[in-house]
Design an enzyme around this catalytic site. Structure first.
Site, PDB file in Angstrom:
ATOM      1  N   ASP A   1      47.121  32.902   5.240  1.00 49.65           N
ATOM      2  CA  ASP A   1      46.950  34.012   4.410  1.00 49.65           C
ATOM      3  C   ASP A   1      45.535  34.265   4.180  1.00 49.65           C
ATOM      4  O   ASP A   1      44.701  34.402   3.099  1.00 49.65           O
ATOM      5  CB  ASP A   1      47.519  33.434   2.969  1.00 49.65           C
ATOM      6  CG  ASP A   1      47.511  34.424   1.882  1.00 49.65           C
ATOM      7  OD1 ASP A   1      47.574  35.677   2.237  1.00 49.65           O
ATOM      8  OD2 ASP A   1      47.565  34.187   0.681  1.00 49.65           O
TER       9      ASP A   1
ATOM     10  N   GLY B   1      41.202  33.141 -11.935  1.00 47.20           N
ATOM     11  CA  GLY B   1      42.143  33.648 -10.891  1.00 47.20           C
ATOM     12  C   GLY B   1      43.575  33.232 -11.252  1.00 47.20           C
ATOM     13  O   GLY B   1      43.774  32.207 -11.872  1.00 47.20           O
TER      14      GLY B   1
ATOM     15  N   GLY C   1      47.378  32.732  -8.874  1.00 43.03           N
ATOM     16  CA  GLY C   1      48.071  32.702  -7.482  1.00 43.03           C
ATOM     17  C   GLY C   1      49.191  32.135  -7.784  1.00 43.03           C
ATOM     18  O   GLY C   1      49.939  31.777  -8.674  1.00 43.03           O
TER      19      GLY C   1
ATOM     20  N   PHE D   1      50.433  29.677  -6.886  1.00 45.26           N
ATOM     21  CA  PHE D   1      50.246  28.124  -7.407  1.00 45.26           C
ATOM     22  C   PHE D   1      50.309  27.871  -8.802  1.00 45.26           C
ATOM     23  O   PHE D   1      50.796  26.873  -9.498  1.00 45.26           O
ATOM     24  CB  PHE D   1      49.023  27.484  -6.672  1.00 45.26           C
ATOM     25  CG  PHE D   1      48.883  26.043  -6.794  1.00 45.26           C
ATOM     26  CD1 PHE D   1      49.725  25.009  -6.394  1.00 45.26           C
ATOM     27  CD2 PHE D   1      47.494  25.767  -7.578  1.00 45.26           C
ATOM     28  CE1 PHE D   1      49.329  23.824  -6.880  1.00 45.26           C
ATOM     29  CE2 PHE D   1      47.287  24.289  -7.908  1.00 45.26           C
ATOM     30  CZ  PHE D   1      48.153  23.129  -7.548  1.00 45.26           C
ATOM     31  N   GLY D   2      49.650  28.778  -9.441  1.00 47.94           N
ATOM     32  CA  GLY D   2      49.331  28.769 -10.743  1.00 47.94           C
ATOM     33  C   GLY D   2      47.945  29.317 -10.865  1.00 47.94           C
ATOM     34  O   GLY D   2      47.367  30.119 -10.470  1.00 47.94           O
ATOM     35  N   LYS D   3      47.279  28.996 -12.323  1.00 51.46           N
ATOM     36  CA  LYS D   3      46.111  29.588 -12.635  1.00 51.46           C
ATOM     37  C   LYS D   3      44.857  28.612 -12.104  1.00 51.46           C
ATOM     38  O   LYS D   3      44.831  27.661 -11.987  1.00 51.46           O
ATOM     39  CB  LYS D   3      45.992  29.591 -14.255  1.00 51.46           C
ATOM     40  CG  LYS D   3      46.922  30.869 -14.759  1.00 51.46           C
ATOM     41  CD  LYS D   3      46.816  30.827 -16.346  1.00 51.46           C
ATOM     42  CE  LYS D   3      47.943  31.870 -16.664  1.00 51.46           C
ATOM     43  NZ  LYS D   3      48.113  31.811 -18.200  1.00 51.46           N
ATOM     44  N   VAL D   4      43.727  29.342 -11.891  1.00 51.53           N
ATOM     45  CA  VAL D   4      42.432  28.882 -11.501  1.00 51.53           C
ATOM     46  C   VAL D   4      41.644  28.708 -12.543  1.00 51.53           C
ATOM     47  O   VAL D   4      41.254  30.030 -13.298  1.00 51.53           O
ATOM     48  CB  VAL D   4      41.850  29.460 -10.285  1.00 51.53           C
ATOM     49  CG1 VAL D   4      40.534  28.546  -9.852  1.00 51.53           C
ATOM     50  CG2 VAL D   4      42.990  29.687  -9.138  1.00 51.53           C
TER      51      VAL D   4
ATOM     52  N   LYS E   1      42.531  24.411 -10.176  1.00 53.01           N
ATOM     53  CA  LYS E   1      43.422  25.128  -9.642  1.00 53.01           C
ATOM     54  C   LYS E   1      44.849  24.109 -10.443  1.00 53.01           C
ATOM     55  O   LYS E   1      44.855  22.977 -10.025  1.00 53.01           O
ATOM     56  CB  LYS E   1      43.697  24.967  -8.303  1.00 53.01           C
ATOM     57  CG  LYS E   1      44.123  26.162  -7.727  1.00 53.01           C
ATOM     58  CD  LYS E   1      44.089  26.313  -6.358  1.00 53.01           C
ATOM     59  CE  LYS E   1      44.142  27.607  -5.714  1.00 53.01           C
ATOM     60  NZ  LYS E   1      44.048  27.548  -4.321  1.00 53.01           N
TER      61      LYS E   1
END
Ligand code: NAG
Ligand code: NAG
Length: 853
Positions: free
Chosen positions: A648, A531, A533, A535-538, A552
């Site tokens: 969200d 994933g 987002g 915030f960055g990558k998961v 994350k």
């Protein structure tokens, strides 16, 4: 939301608004206590069990306890050892007397399991009386009783007890199940005469109180379990469950007064007590309690100079929650009565001025205190009220109407002793966690010493010229060794040592080293990305023991401060709920900001609705998923220490585990909900297109009702299996919320629901569901229901579905589950657009501003 919508919807909105008005009115009548002497509370969860009794047991207070056979399904054991007697000795005075006449005996660990419909505060009341039994001597029984989260009784026994024993607890339940476990000591057995598990009103215990020593605010009360030690109706007779709004018993206070001659009781008719909108409610204490008080015997005499003192014996190893009830039934006019309140000799309230606080006479008021164990020196708590220096008033008097003292659970999670749920002793210095930390510190220091020795030897061999050079690069020399235990050193040097320490004590998540996480993701391999987002990558990671986790990793280039990151971790790790994705731990080494979450095998809900080849979910399962997500949000809003707004809510933030249990994720964006004084949190608009609360958009004001709006969109998405925003569609259909509302108003809802559902969904269930979704989408936040109400309606929709599917045979269900192919004609490029917006807008940890337009 355009104006056109208003134009077409006038008739509908009228009826909708009048409906809400009507329900507000009804609610108001229900809650306007002032004129009513009897107020009824209907607990959502209510389990009343008369253990060992062959038939139901009605009590004088109007409640009926279920028989043992009726409640056997809650119990984990089939073994039936029961006992009973015909009458209880007369020296016992209690309206619950009939409950003590029968008992159930457990030879092994036994569990009662209860479903919890409404999370929050609940009473647990336990009734014990050692009845005779031919082969079991109940006075010799030694056993423990615990819930899933707290020890209630440890090695409890009724030795030398000839009267009944009643235990009363208030616990805050956050999950949808509660178990009550009876564990006999080795070679002994357990028993119980009756059990109550009953919902208590949310407002009964607020989250904060005044700390007495040191003086200040105490927050986080909802994280504790409470045991009622004493509950007194000061200056009056016993108030029995029959006359209490929540079936409590209030004892007379005489025996607790140290100088009863100094006190004079006062009483008025209970219906003269006037509950005000913002003071105490009848649930806080019934008017019987507020209608009586103790006051100073020589009140009015200027020289009267002593305190009224109550001394309550308690177990000094615990902290206590103390609630005092006041109601000025002694003054003839306003502003006559001023007095001081002391707890254990320390000032609780200096110059309590009831007239100003309640703006009236005979208006109930209460005050909560928390007394820390460290401030308790004797085996008792003293509560005092006394006159203030006569500067303040011409009369000297002081009153108290009611007093409650409750024990608070300790750091071992117990209300009885220092043994935690797993039976381990949690003494102050022998906690296993503390030991582990000392061990690792010791190990780290050992490694350090060896390293220094090696450096010394190497340098000594190379001579003094090298010595200076080496010393200047000492720290960089250490860094490359950044594997296993050495990483602990470097993290320690970066002040994260303290967070590691606190996590060891159960405050935060686990600390992970960077190398540990790098190994788990094969050096943050792109193939492990599940994933992306803001915030960055998961990444999907696999720990050494095979556990899968979601990792994350924050964008290293971000401006997010490490302090903010730590605050976030602390907040997140306190949130534990079956329907929230749990934070397992974090890593803050080398300026990394990495969060480690439990891995959700079935991914986001959206993938099961459209845009993928996954089989469509049957209606029942969709409902269950929505109910789970609603529970998670409800907990965020009401269950956490301070209410939290998700900000969200969308189908990509509702994840499914391997058994399709829904869990809400990504509440990193969350900000604490407004407290009572503020009604909203003002903030830059965040969230995702298509889910944004129109009110929030306009006014940039955030309330829990913004989440409710977004959840309404989710509900329609689940029903219609299409994205919240789909730009490929004709203009009026692009925004799902608008489109669904428009279809619904025209009575055409059935034309837009997911074709996979048609025929498998009962029309009653559908109606209830759409009604719930529609209410969530109300234009104004105040018109929207709370998450608790939404939850209730969804559960109702599920019941309706189940009721109707019992009419069909099982074959129907099979058709339902059959995978259907080629359904994702609706997904396509629209997905990318909303995903883009996600990247820009929904940064969970960073505070980018999104200028709405
Ligand atoms: C309780 O209620 C009954 C009936 O309403 C009343 O007669 C009785 O005096 C009350 N007593 C108290 C203080 O519990
Ligand atoms: C009342 O009790 C408090 C605290 O124990 C004490 O400081 C105060 O002097 C007492 N007041 C009187 C009038 O005895």
């Amino acid at each position: 939301m355009g104006g056109a919508k208003h134009g077409t919807s006038i008739p509908h909105f009228l009826s909708f608004h009048s409906l809400i008005l009507l329900s507000l009115l009804l609610f108001h009548i229900d809650n306007s206590f002032s004129s009513l002497s009897v107020v009824k509370y209907t607990p959502t969860d209510s389990y009343l069990i008369d253990c060992g009794s062959p038939q139901t047991t009605p009590l004088d207070d109007g409640r009926t306890f279920k028989s043992d056979p009726e409640t056997a399904s809650f119990l984990s054991t089939d073994e039936n050892i029961l006992t009973s007697i015909d009458s209880i000795p007369d020296n016992v005075l209690s309206s619950s007397l009939p409950l003590y006449k029968t008992a159930r005996i457990f030879r092994d660990d036994s569990l009662y399991r209860f479903l919890i419909i409404r999370p929050g505060w609940h009473w647990i009341r336990l009734y014990f009386y050692p009845l005779p039994h031919p082969s079991y001597n109940l006075t010799s029984a030694v056993f423990s009783v615990a819930t899933d989260s707290v020890v209630l009784l440890h090695d409890f026994t009724l030795k030398n007890n000839t009267t009944v024993v009643f235990k009363e607890y208030l616990i805050n339940i956050s999950s949808d199940e509660l178990s009550l476990k009876f564990s006999p000591m080795k070679n002994s057995f357990a028993f119980i005469n009756a059990i109550e598990l009953v919902s208590a009103p949310d407002a009964l215990i607020s989250d904060s109180a005044s700390a007495v020593s040191p003086v200040g605010d105490f927050n986080g009360l909802s994280n504790y379990a409470l045991e009622v030690s004493h509950r007194l109706n000061v200056g009056g007779p016993i108030v029995t469950p029959e006359n209490d709004t929540l079936w409590r018993t209030w004892q007379p206070d005489n025996q607790f007064m140290t100088f009863p001659q100094g006190a004079k009781s006062a009483a008025v008719a209970p219906d003269t007590v006037k509950y005000s909108e913002d003071g105490a409610t009848p649930f806080i204490a019934p008017n019987w309690v507020y209608a009586t008080a103790d006051q100073m015997a020589d009140s009015g005499v200027v020289e009267a100079n002593f305190n009224l003192t109550w001394e309550i014996s308690i177990d000094p190893s615990f902290s206590y929650f103390i609630r005092m009830h006041f109601c000025d039934i002694v003054s003839t006019g306003l502003n006559e009565l001023y007095f001081n309140v002391y707890v254990n000799g320390m000032m609780g309230v200096s110059v309590l001025d009831l007239s100003t606080l309640t703006s009236g006479l005979a208006v109930p008021y209460y005050k909560d205190f928390v007394l820390n164990a460290s401030a308790i020196t004797n085996d008792s708590i003293t509560v005092q009220v006394g006159p203030v220096s006569s500067v303040h008033s011409s009369l000297t008097n002081a009153i108290l109407n009611g007093l409650e003292v409750m024990k608070m659970s300790n750091s071992a999670g117990s209300l009885d002793g220092l043994f935690s749920l797993d039976g381990k002793f949690q003494g102050l210095h022998s906690g296993p966690n503390t030991m582990k930390i000392f061990e690792s510190v010791g190990l780290a220091m050992g490694v350090m010493a060896v390293l220094l020795l090696i450096i010394g030897i190497v340098l000594w061999q190379r001579g003094p010229r090298d010595w200076g050079k080496r010393r200047s690069s000492f720290s960089s020399w250490l860094l490359p060794l950044n594997s296993s235990h050495c990483s602990f050193l470097s993290s320690k040097s970066k002040s994260s040592y303290s967070s590691y320490f606190s996590s060891g004590l159960g405050l935060g998540g686990r600390f992970f080293t960077f190398s540990e996480l790098r190994d788990a993701t094969e050096n943050f391999d792109e193939n492990a990305v599940i994933g992306i987002g803001g915030f960055g990558k998961v990444y999907l990671g696999e720990m050494e023991d095979g556990t899968k986790v979601a990792i994350k990793r924050g964008n290293p280039s971000s401006a997010q401060g490490i302090n903010e990151f730590h605050t976030e971790i602390q907040m997140l790790s306190k949130l534990r709920h079956r329907h929230l994705v749990s934070l397992i731990g974090y890593c803050d080494e080398q300026a990394e900001m990495i969060l480690v979450y439990e891995y959700m095998a079935n991914g986001p809900l959206r993938d099961h609705l459209y845009g993928s080849t996954l089989p469509p979910l049957p209606w029942r399962q969709r409902l269950e998923i929505c109910i789970g997500a609603a529970r998670g949000l409800h907990y965020l809003h009401t269950g956490a220490a301070q209410g939290i707004i998700h900000r969200d809510v969308k189908t990509t933030n509702i994840l499914l585990d391997e058994t399709y249990v829904a869990k809400v994720s990504d509440f990193g964006l969350s900000k604490a909900a407004p407290s009572l004084e503020q009604t909203h949190v003002s903030t830059a608009v965040k969230g995702s297109f298509g889910y944004l609360d129109p009110e929030y958009f306009r006014r940039q004001q955030l309330t829990e009702k913004s989440d409710v709006y977004s959840f309404g969109v989710v509900l329609f998405e689940v029903l219609c299996a299409r994205p919240a925003i789909d730009p490929k569609l004709p203009r009026e259909q692009v925004n799902l919320a608008e489109w669904a509302m428009q279809r619904h108003r025209k009575g055409l809802m059935k034309t837009i629901i997911d074709p996979h559902l048609t025929g498998n969904i009962s029309s009653e269930s559908l109606m209830k569901y759409v009604e719930a979704a529609e209410k969530c989408l109300a234009e104004y936040g105040v018109d929207r229901p709370s998450m608790g109400d939404v939850l209730w309606n969804l559960e109702f929709a599920l019941q309706l579905q189940e009721a109707s599917s019992q009419l069909f045979n099982d074959a129907e269900e099979l058709i339902n589950l059959e995978p259907l192919q080629g359904k994702d004609t609706k997904g396509g490029p629209s997905l990318d657009i909303s995903d883009d917006s996600e990247v820009v807008v929904c940064s969970p940890l960073f505070t980018e501003t999104f200028q709405g337009r």
